[in-house]
Design a protein around this motif. Structure first.
Motif, short mmCIF file in Angstrom:
data_model
loop_
_atom_site.label_atom_id
_atom_site.label_comp_id
_atom_site.label_asym_id
_atom_site.label_seq_id
_atom_site.Cartn_x
_atom_site.Cartn_y
_atom_site.Cartn_z
N ASN A 13 0.81 -1.22 0.00
CA ASN A 13 0.00 0.00 0.00
C ASN A 13 0.84 1.27 0.00
O ASN A 13 0.41 2.31 0.45
N ALA A 14 2.04 1.20 -0.55
CA ALA A 14 2.93 2.37 -0.63
C ALA A 14 3.22 2.69 -2.09
O ALA A 14 3.43 1.78 -2.89
N ASN A 15 3.22 3.98 -2.43
CA ASN A 15 3.48 4.34 -3.83
C ASN A 15 4.91 4.84 -4.06
O ASN A 15 5.20 5.47 -5.06
N SER A 16 5.78 4.53 -3.13
CA SER A 16 7.21 4.79 -3.32
C SER A 16 7.99 3.65 -2.67
O SER A 16 7.46 2.96 -1.79
N TYR A 17 9.22 3.47 -3.11
CA TYR A 17 10.03 2.38 -2.57
C TYR A 17 11.50 2.66 -2.88
O TYR A 17 11.83 3.14 -3.95
N THR A 18 12.36 2.32 -1.94
CA THR A 18 13.79 2.44 -2.14
C THR A 18 14.37 1.03 -2.28
O THR A 18 14.28 0.22 -1.36
N GLY A 53 -1.22 -1.17 -9.13
CA GLY A 53 -1.07 -2.22 -10.13
C GLY A 53 0.23 -2.97 -9.95
O GLY A 53 0.96 -2.79 -8.98
N SER A 54 0.56 -3.82 -10.92
CA SER A 54 1.78 -4.64 -10.89
C SER A 54 2.98 -3.86 -11.37
O SER A 54 2.87 -3.04 -12.29
N ILE A 78 0.87 -2.95 -6.16
CA ILE A 78 0.50 -1.85 -5.27
C ILE A 78 -1.01 -1.68 -5.29
O ILE A 78 -1.62 -1.70 -6.36
N ASP A 79 -1.58 -1.52 -4.11
CA ASP A 79 -3.01 -1.23 -3.96
C ASP A 79 -3.13 -0.22 -2.84
O ASP A 79 -3.01 -0.57 -1.67
N THR A 80 -3.33 1.04 -3.18
CA THR A 80 -3.46 2.10 -2.17
C THR A 80 -4.91 2.52 -1.95
O THR A 80 -5.17 3.44 -1.19
#
Length: 176
Positions: A13-18, A53-54, A78-80
């Motif tokens: 449920n996050a729209n950013s990632y490191t 989405g994927s 991702i599903d926010t």
């Protein structure tokens, strides 16, 4: 050799990632997201503004001899979107001291308990919740004749598979 992605799987449920990764000593890296052309990158590599989405993140390394590796890949979804819910009041509650509300979510949720519901400003008691996944029935008992009954779902009481927490919803029934 193929580089090693060391950061693990992102939160759903996050729209950013490191993304962190490593490889051979003195290797250079190229990264790609969702099949886009690979560009020079380094670790850590920050991904932002990711849509629902994927997604597929790929990292390649070029060793000191100029050999390009196969990709190391990380795939996730991702599903926010917070789940939506429809609460349907009983069709003909007049002169009934017991009521059964239908509660339907647009996706499976967990964590639902009778204590998540209330019928404020009434004598009604939430006596139980049955169901699972998307469909539940909430039972109220001990309602007094002549009461207007409002069923409330507490904020932050439901969680979907992606970790999104549900909203507060109110539904009305006719006068008991």
């Amino acid at each position: 050799s193929v580089p090693n992605i060391t950061s693990g799987t992102p939160a759903a449920n996050a729209n950013s990632y490191t993304v962190t990764f490593d490889g051979e000593t003195a290797a250079t890296f190229r990264c790609s997201l969702d099949g886009a052309s690979a560009q020079k990158c380094s670790s850590p590599h920050v991904l932002t503004a990711l849509s629902d989405g994927s997604h597929v993140f790929a990292v390649y390394q070029t060793d000191v001899a100029g050999n390009l590796s196969s990709a190391a890949q990380l795939t996730w979804s991702i599903d926010t979107q917070v789940q939506t819910v429809a609460i349907t009041a009983p069709a003909s509650p007049t002169n009934s001291v017991s009521l059964a509300y239908s509660v339907v979510f647009d996706k499976s949720v967990t964590g639902i308990e009778a204590s998540d519901f209330s019928a404020p400003d009434t004598s009604c008691v939430v006596s139980g919740v049955t169901g699972s996944g998307r469909n539940y029935t909430v039972s109220l008992t001990d309602c007094a004749h002549g009461e207007d009954v409002t069923l409330e779902l507490a904020a932050d009481s439901t969680t979907d598979a992606s970790g999104n927490v549900g909203p507060r919803v109110i539904a009305f029934a006719s006068t008991v």
